[in-house]
Design an enzyme around this catalytic site. Structure first.
Site, mmCIF file in Angstrom:
data_model
loop_
_atom_site.group_PDB
_atom_site.id
_atom_site.type_symbol
_atom_site.label_atom_id
_atom_site.label_comp_id
_atom_site.label_asym_id
_atom_site.label_seq_id
_atom_site.Cartn_x
_atom_site.Cartn_y
_atom_site.Cartn_z
ATOM 1 N N LYS A 32 12.701 80.901 39.093
ATOM 2 C CA LYS A 32 12.614 82.185 38.085
ATOM 3 C C LYS A 32 11.458 83.002 38.667
ATOM 4 O O LYS A 32 10.459 82.471 39.366
ATOM 5 C CB LYS A 32 12.458 81.914 36.651
ATOM 6 C CG LYS A 32 13.961 81.413 36.233
ATOM 7 C CD LYS A 32 13.265 80.864 34.681
ATOM 8 C CE LYS A 32 14.663 80.274 34.014
ATOM 9 N NZ LYS A 32 15.605 81.013 33.778
ATOM 10 N N ARG A 35 24.404 74.924 31.427
ATOM 11 C CA ARG A 35 25.728 74.548 31.419
ATOM 12 C C ARG A 35 26.301 73.262 31.908
ATOM 13 O O ARG A 35 27.366 72.383 31.616
ATOM 14 C CB ARG A 35 26.639 75.631 31.830
ATOM 15 C CG ARG A 35 26.325 75.944 33.346
ATOM 16 C CD ARG A 35 27.086 77.417 33.844
ATOM 17 N NE ARG A 35 26.026 78.177 33.136
ATOM 18 C CZ ARG A 35 26.499 79.834 33.339
ATOM 19 N NH1 ARG A 35 27.618 80.173 34.126
ATOM 20 N NH2 ARG A 35 25.484 80.684 33.052
#
Length: 533
Positions: A307, A381
């Protein structure tokens, strides 16, 4: 690091005679033009129900005085006034409730936020009484619940890590008394007791989220949750990295590969048959089984797909879903509903290293499906897929999962409203529970074309859109998770990327940091299932 506890009680003594440090009254704004008012403002203010004896002690000049102090009655505004002996309490605090609702008491959420704003503004006081307008009809329990919850949530303080006392930091209010018509009423006492349990669960969630990530890595987070769960009598199962490998939890293991702190899966179980449930079985004579799954990424760098550095420190909150589910389970153990509830908390730290999982990897998940990894920053996920498949294997009538899953949720719905996806009827019930709790959600679709865009040439499904298209980014997360839910199980995915963490100044019952969303929604849903299934 649990914040100091604020006690809650009921009182029915005349508010003007209460021996407290401050009395909180409600104040409405009015749209009519001011007439015969000091500085032209008093006519635009209206004292809320519950402030009658306080107003009488001021010879009818209370609104006039509050107007001179700048009060407008806008929601959450708090104006303090020294009483100078006119009533027993040395201080009156008028909290804004907005315009007076026509023919009704203020909405529960208005009361919740007002009580929180007032209690937070009165930090440093030992004893505070709330005399907010509570209805005396069938809406009374919801209004009392809201005011009581707001008072306790507004008193929250995270202990923090400062080594020196902060002169400007005042201690939280020690005790709050809520004024009601009859302090001995059993329904009112039950609502006060429930509010205490719920507020403790929210505070526990906030504490976990606010803890520095170097102090809450997967093993220590798992240990903390397990210890708290055992104290309240929940069943506890903790799978370490070896047990995860032996069990085939490929998604959890893949995400945890890059960290020196290995992953965990924590399972918490509540059985009403052995816990002494406070209710009876549902209308069909059987006890419903609810599975709760929460994402527990204790820190998310993005892994190899790292990130940007700006704001990355807030990624300590990427375990807010797991914290909320764990705290919900602790509250369930105290509330003892007639619902069997099981929590699944997959925990990992997503770090870049020589051992981290990579874009291009193919991972075999717990249910046997193979996933092509395209972006290691879509790690939530992966761990959730394993946990949801395990929940379905164990057996459940409903599955609700919550996670700080996508930035797309914030783009689409902002930082207050969570997105909910899954089975239509269960999503509707989650939305209703969130509305009742003051934690709004909004239903989102799971379109076929989004699933088609996640087709992989080498595996059963791509982890994100095969061409890295971010359109419908929030929906991609929901579509992926659907692959790990058994066909017969109603399910809901609650994306709390925005609502779980508050970066701004304190407002209502939110302070800076973790918010505790969606603990209260989950507990409302448990109540709904217990009452109606």
């Amino acid at each position: 690091m649990t914040s100091p506890s604020t006690s809650l009680s009921l009182v029915d003594t005349d508010p003007a005679e209460l021996a407290v440090d401050a009395v909180v009254i409600g104040l409405h704004s009015q749209t009519v033009e001011a007439t015969e008012s000091v500085a032209g403002f008093a006519g635009t203010l209206l004292l809320a129900t519950g402030a009658e004896s306080i107003a009488a002690a001021f010879d009818g000049r209370l609104t006039e005085t509050l107007a001179l102090l700048g009060a407008t009655g806008s929601p959450g505004e708090v104006v303090k006034l020294a009483t100078l002996g006119t009533v027993s309490a040395p201080l009156v605090a008028a909290v804004g409730l907005g315009p007076e609702p026509t023919g009704a008491a203020p909405a529960p959420e208005t009361l919740r936020r007002a009580a929180a704003s007032a209690v937070r503004a009165l930090a440093g006081a030992e004893r505070v009484a709330l005399t907010l307008p509570l209805p005396d009809d069938e809406d009374a329990p919801a209004a009392l619940r809201a005011a009581a919850e707001g008072a306790l949530l507004g008193a929250y303080r995270f202990a923090g890590y400062k080594t020196r006392p902060q002169p400007t930091r005042r201690p939280a209010v020690a005790s709050v008394a809520v004024h009601v018509p009859d302090a001995a009423d059993e329904r009112a006492r039950a609502e006060i007791a429930r509010a205490g349990v719920v507020a403790r669960a929210v505070a526990r969630t906030r504490d976990w989220v606010n803890t520095a990530p170097n102090e809450l890595r997967p093993p220590s987070f798992a240990d903390s949750v397990a210890a708290a769960a055992r104290e309240v009598g929940l069943g506890v199962e903790v799978l370490d990295e070896q047990a995860l490998a032996d069990g085939g939890y490929g998604g959890i293991l893949a995400v945890g590969l890059g960290s020196a702190a290995p992953p965990r899966l924590v399972k918490l179980s509540y059985d009403p048959a052995t816990a002494g449930s406070n209710g009876s079985a549902g209308s069909n004579g059987s006890v419903r089984r609810l599975a709760l799954v929460g994402k527990g990424i204790t820190f998310d760098t993005g892994g190899v797909s790292i990130k940007p550095s700006q704001g990355m420190w807030e990624m300590k909150s990427d375990m807010a879903g797991a914290a909320a589910v764990a705290a919900t389970m602790l509250a369930v153990a105290e509330l003892k509903p007639a619902v069997a509830v099981t929590g699944y908390l997959p925990m990992a730290e997503n770090m870049p290293s020589a051992t981290a999982y990579r874009p291009g990897d193919v991972v075999t998940m717990y249910n046997g499906k193979r996933v092509e990894v395209l972006n290691t920053d879509a790690e939530g996920r992966m761990v959730l897929g394993d946990a949801m498949a395990r929940a379905c294997e164990d057996g459940c009538d409903y599955l609700v999962e919550t996670s700080t899953l996508t930035g797309g949720q914030v783009v689409a719905l902002g930082k207050r409203v969570a997105g909910v996806m899954g089975s239509t009827e269960l999503c509707r019930r989650v939305q209703q529970a969130g509305d009742a709790a003051g934690e709004p959600t909004w239903p989102m679709p799971l379109p076929d074309d989004v699933r088609k865009g996640m087709d992989s040439e080498v595996a059963d499904i791509s982890q994100v859109h095969a061409s890295m298209d971010r359109a419908g980014h929030m929906l991609q997360g929901g579509v992926f998770l659907r692959e790990f839910v058994a066909d017969e199980v109603p399910w809901a995915h609650i994306d709390i990327a925005g609502p779980s963490y508050h970066s701004g100044e304190a407002t209502g019952y939110w302070t800076k940091g973790g918010t505790g969303v969606p603990v209260r929604t989950l507990l409302e849903l448990v109540d709904d299932i217990a009452a109606n299934d």
